[in-house]
Design an enzyme around this catalytic site. Structure first.
Site, PDB file in Angstrom:
ATOM      1  N   GLN A   1      11.865  -4.373   6.302  1.00  0.00           N
ATOM      2  CA  GLN A   1      11.261  -3.041   6.207  1.00  0.00           C
ATOM      3  C   GLN A   1      12.328  -1.971   5.971  1.00  0.00           C
ATOM      4  O   GLN A   1      12.145  -1.060   5.165  1.00  0.00           O
ATOM      5  CB  GLN A   1      10.480  -2.713   7.479  1.00  0.00           C
TER       6      GLN A   1
ATOM      7  N   GLY B 161       1.269   0.676  13.348  1.00  0.00           N
ATOM      8  CA  GLY B 161       0.442  -0.533  13.323  1.00  0.00           C
ATOM      9  C   GLY B 161       0.835  -1.547  14.372  1.00  0.00           C
ATOM     10  O   GLY B 161       0.088  -1.815  15.327  1.00  0.00           O
TER      11      GLY B 161
ATOM     12  N   ARG C  92      12.907  -1.440  20.851  1.00  0.00           N
ATOM     13  CA  ARG C  92      13.024  -2.898  20.776  1.00  0.00           C
ATOM     14  C   ARG C  92      12.538  -3.411  19.433  1.00  0.00           C
ATOM     15  O   ARG C  92      11.457  -3.034  18.972  1.00  0.00           O
ATOM     16  CB  ARG C  92      12.163  -3.524  21.879  1.00  0.00           C
TER      17      ARG C  92
ATOM     18  N   GLY D 173       0.847  -1.198   0.000  1.00  0.00           N
ATOM     19  CA  GLY D 173       0.000   0.000   0.000  1.00  0.00           C
ATOM     20  C   GLY D 173       0.878   1.242   0.000  1.00  0.00           C
ATOM     21  O   GLY D 173       0.648   2.179  -0.740  1.00  0.00           O
TER      22      GLY D 173
ATOM     23  N   ILE E  40      -0.138  -5.858   5.136  1.00  0.00           N
ATOM     24  CA  ILE E  40       0.109  -5.210   3.842  1.00  0.00           C
ATOM     25  C   ILE E  40       1.436  -5.662   3.247  1.00  0.00           C
ATOM     26  O   ILE E  40       2.005  -4.999   2.386  1.00  0.00           O
ATOM     27  CB  ILE E  40       0.040  -3.668   3.951  1.00  0.00           C
ATOM     28  N   GLY E  41       1.917  -6.806   3.732  1.00  0.00           N
ATOM     29  CA  GLY E  41       3.167  -7.337   3.198  1.00  0.00           C
ATOM     30  C   GLY E  41       4.339  -7.149   4.139  1.00  0.00           C
ATOM     31  O   GLY E  41       5.469  -7.542   3.833  1.00  0.00           O
TER      32      GLY E  41
ATOM     33  N   GLY F 102       8.335   1.019   9.819  1.00  0.00           N
ATOM     34  CA  GLY F 102       7.969   0.810   8.425  1.00  0.00           C
ATOM     35  C   GLY F 102       8.371   1.951   7.509  1.00  0.00           C
ATOM     36  O   GLY F 102       8.472   1.776   6.298  1.00  0.00           O
ATOM     37  N   GLU F 103       8.580   3.127   8.048  1.00  0.00           N
ATOM     38  CA  GLU F 103       8.776   4.293   7.194  1.00  0.00           C
ATOM     39  C   GLU F 103      10.157   4.916   7.277  1.00  0.00           C
ATOM     40  O   GLU F 103      10.640   5.491   6.314  1.00  0.00           O
ATOM     41  CB  GLU F 103       7.694   5.336   7.512  1.00  0.00           C
TER      42      GLU F 103
HETATM   43 MO1  MOS Z   1       2.124   5.136   5.708  1.00  0.00          MO
HETATM   44  S1  MOS Z   1       2.258   6.666   4.298  1.00  0.00           S
HETATM   45  O1  MOS Z   1       1.331   5.988   6.970  1.00  0.00           O
HETATM   46  O2  MOS Z   1       1.260   3.841   4.968  1.00  0.00           O
END
Ligand code: MOS
Length: 720
Positions: free
Chosen positions: A619, A534, A609, A262, A491-492, A685-686
């Site tokens: 990721q 998440g 952690r 996504g 989402i993978g 993730g980001e």
């Molecule tokens: Mo991220 S842009 O909050 O999926």
């Protein structure tokens, strides 16, 4: 009870539990869900950027064998909630961007629907549009970018240029934010500084391009709408879709078992879901399926808006910052205003007594932008971190030493103490691992066999968000397994796997005794897979449910024992909570052709952690790889004459492949202050994409002596 616990719980590199079904093709994505009597929807899209549909002839389409329904604004059902203009499909004859839905055909087969959609005849009354974000289209700039246009244009000129008949600039620079000085004060501070950097950086439209397209399958039965949807959050999707049809959220069931990526583009409801639900209402009991084509995704599923970032740094001769000013223009759309906030990282990255940042959306007749991996921070850290590299060069200070010199004691924007800030440790550990000490002090120092090589560094940051509105349920089965239920999304990223680990640790059982049920709005309420919150937000609910389960049922539960609990409210408003990292890149640039290759890349991150080192590393290096794309390949090209992105497929919109990634690695710090378990984990993730493009651009400067301030770096830009 604790057999195998240490092998399966938090901190262990458990392999993906859904790897085998994915590889075998038995994992069901939205479009693949078995449904009774499916019908297929193919949309009709506007071919003008702005105006109205004056005539739409559906006769030939309707006459085709196998066509079930043809919808246009003339016969589409009226939507109830009208707040979100992006979702008001077929509600009027107005066209707000090229590619907008103006009709849809539903047929017995996908091929018939597509053919029939091509038979719909449309006449328009176009009105003048402005789709040109590059102000240069109207004769002024890009500032500091285009050859032959060296002139630095003032803020007033940009505003004047963007205002008037071409669009407007709406300031959203949030007055009242602490520690922002006035424009006059910051300009005076920079003028008074011993040394300064004053440059403009640009980033183009970038597309999320998940492998699985945006997909909806809609079925109406007795007033209940069921949606199989490719979404980053079933409950937020439910909340977004239900009011459009005058439904209560519980009248929309959303199922999303697997999502093929996504990257932010599946957080919001998009128009294809509304269209599918609308069409399915015309065919009660039948499922209507739509999957956008790759080309359609470039106008209908969002993108990272392009930015023009004016960065001014004032400093003492040794590089100690005295003033930081960042003024960002971000493209937005007339259909729906959206802003990433690319000025945000400059507010908290480095110490400086004077600071001012602004972010202004430039509203154009273009498709609607949306969230994309590390919104705000990703684009914003390109400008800021290249500017820091420029300051290092001006002051003849090592780029790492420059960042050490400007490390703040408290959050520069809020004055709060840092809950955790390990930027310098990341830089120092990275420098050791990357052999930074071998870096030549001067640029353009290393030419071997026709290739210039150099090293660059940049910082990374992303906030530590946590969403409390999460509930999990636990059900103990006769076979000794725990079913753990929460409407989380996969989402993978490996969320099923890491949530299993969190549950196993919280319940004190091996991972194979846990079965996760996720991706269904009938499960306990969960927030989206987004904002890197998440895993930690869902995990806190699972830990709370496990505690409730133990309290209620003791160490020896009976089959059928159940418990449900909400994640506790976390009150940490009194500290500044951001994760940090350091990106290192080594590039080589061909002296004849300008071809640029990323020879090595290392990311060092501080994210608390780590729950699963295998999925975490994936990721990080996934984000860094996406950063290579941002640096070298990804470049949505708007043709402002037509308001269309011309390179709207994978042939022309390049993303990195294995051949583009040579030596890439990511490591992370052990954080002494991180409490064990989920509370000590932060999102990851980001942050892997943040700073990656700047590190590569800085390495390219170090290799060649050519400073590129506009993404992507292309061979021509490196040949000067
Ligand atoms: Mo991220 S842009 O909050 O999926």
């Amino acid at each position: 009870m604790s057999t195998g616990l240490r092998e399966q719980s938090i901190g262990v590199g458990l392999g993906r539990l859904d790897g085998i079904p994915k590889v075998r093709g038995t994992a069901r994505y939205a479009y693949e869900q078995p449904v009774p009597q499916p019908a297929y929807l193919y949309p009709v899209q506007a071919t003008i950027a702005r105006g109205t549909v004056v005539r739409i002839d559906t006769g030939a389409a309707k006459a085709l064998d196998g066509v079930l329904v043809v919808l246009t604004h003339l016969n589409a059902p009226r939507l109830i909630d009208t707040k979100d203009q992006e979702l008001l499909v077929l509600q009027s004859a107005d066209v707000g961007f090229r590619g907008q839905f103006i009709g849809a055909v539903v047929a017995e087969s996908c091929e018939i629907a597509r053919h029939a959609a091509g038979l719909v005849e449309v006449a328009y009354a176009p009105t003048p549009h402005n789709s040109a974000f590059s102000v240069g289209e109207h004769g002024h700039l890009l500032p500091g970018s285009a050859p032959g246009l060296p002139r630095q244009v003032s803020e007033a000129e940009i505003e004047a240029e963007l205002a008037g008949e071409h669009g407007y600039v709406s300031p959203v620079s949030a007055p009242g934010l602490p520690r922002q000085v006035s424009e006059a004060e910051i300009t005076a501070a920079i003028a008074a500084a011993s040394t300064a950097v004053d440059q403009t950086y640009t980033t183009p439209p970038e597309y999320n391009v998940p492998m699985e397209p945006h997909t909806s399958v809609a079925i109406w039965n007795d007033g209940i709408l069921t949606m199989y949807e490719s979404t980053q959050g079933v409950h937020s999707f439910q909340a977004g879709l239900a009011p459009l049809f005058g439904l209560k959220p519980e009248q929309v069931r959303v199922i999303s078992q697997y999502v093929g990526g996504g990257f932010g583009s599946k957080i919001e409801v998009h128009a294809q879901a509304v269209l599918a639900a609308m069409a399915a209402r015309e065919l009660p009991g039948r499922a209507v399926k739509v999957a956008l084509t790759r080309q359609q995704m470039f106008s209908l599923s969002g993108y990272r808006p392009p930015t023009i970032q004016h960065v001014r740094l004032g400093a003492d001769l040794d590089g100690t910052l005295t003033a930081v000013a960042v003024d960002v223009l971000e493209q937005s759309s007339r259909t729906k205003e959206f802003a990433e906030g690319s000025d945000l990282p400059a507010r908290m990255m480095y110490a400086a007594p004077q600071r001012r940042t602004t972010n202004r959306p430039v509203v154009l007749d273009v498709p609607v932008p949306t969230w994309m991996r590390a919104p705000g921070r990703c684009a914003g850290m390109f400008g800021l971190e290249v500017a820091m590299d420029e300051l290092a060069a001006v002051c003849a200070v090592d780029p790492i030493a420059l960042r050490v010199r400007n490390e703040p004691q408290v959050d520069p924007e809020t004055g709060q103490p840092h809950a955790f800030r390990h930027l310098l440790e990341c830089l120092q550990l990275g420098a050791e691992r990357f052999s930074w000490e071998h870096r030549d002090p001067a640029p353009r120092a290393r030419l071997r066999h026709g290739w210039w090589s150099g090293m660059g560094v940049a910082s990374a940051t992303y906030p530590d968000f946590r969403v409390p509105e999460n509930t999990a349920g636990i059900h103990y089965q006769a076979d000794g397994t725990y079913v753990v239920r929460i409407a989380a999304a996969e989402i993978g990223t490996g969320s099923r796997t890491v949530l299993t680990q969190i549950a196993a640790e919280a319940l004190g059982c091996p991972a194979q005794c846990v079965r996760m049920e996720i991706g269904d709005s009938s499960l306990p309420r969960a927030s989206v897979a987004g904002g890197s919150f998440g895993t930690t937000s869902w995990g806190a609910a699972i830990a709370a449910a496990a505690e409730a389960f133990r309290d209620q049922h003791g160490p020896d539960p009976r089959p059928g024992a159940e418990a449900e609990a909400q994640a506790p409210q976390v009150n940490d408003d009194d500290t500044s909570r951001h994760s940090f990292g350091a990106q290192f890149a080594e590039v080589r640039v061909n002296s004849e052709t300008g071809e640029i290759r990323v020879s090595r890349m290392l990311g060092v991150f501080s994210v608390g952690r780590v729950i699963n080192p295998v999925t975490a590393r994936s990721q990080f290096i996934g984000g860094m790889t996406m950063g290579i794309g941002m640096a070298l390949h990804e470049h949505g090209v708007m043709d402002p004459r037509f308001g269309t992105i011309v390179n709207h497929d994978f042939a022309d919109y390049h993303i990195p492949t294995c051949a583009d990634v040579e030596d890439i690695d990511a490591i992370w710090l052990e954080e002494p202050e991180a409490p064990p378990g989920v509370p000590g984990a932060r999102g990851l993730g980001e942050i892997g994409i943040v700073g990656a493009a700047a590190a590569i651009a800085n390495a390219a400067y170090h290799a060649t002596g050519v400073r590129v301030r506009n993404l992507p770096l292309t061979p021509d830009t490196l040949l000067s």
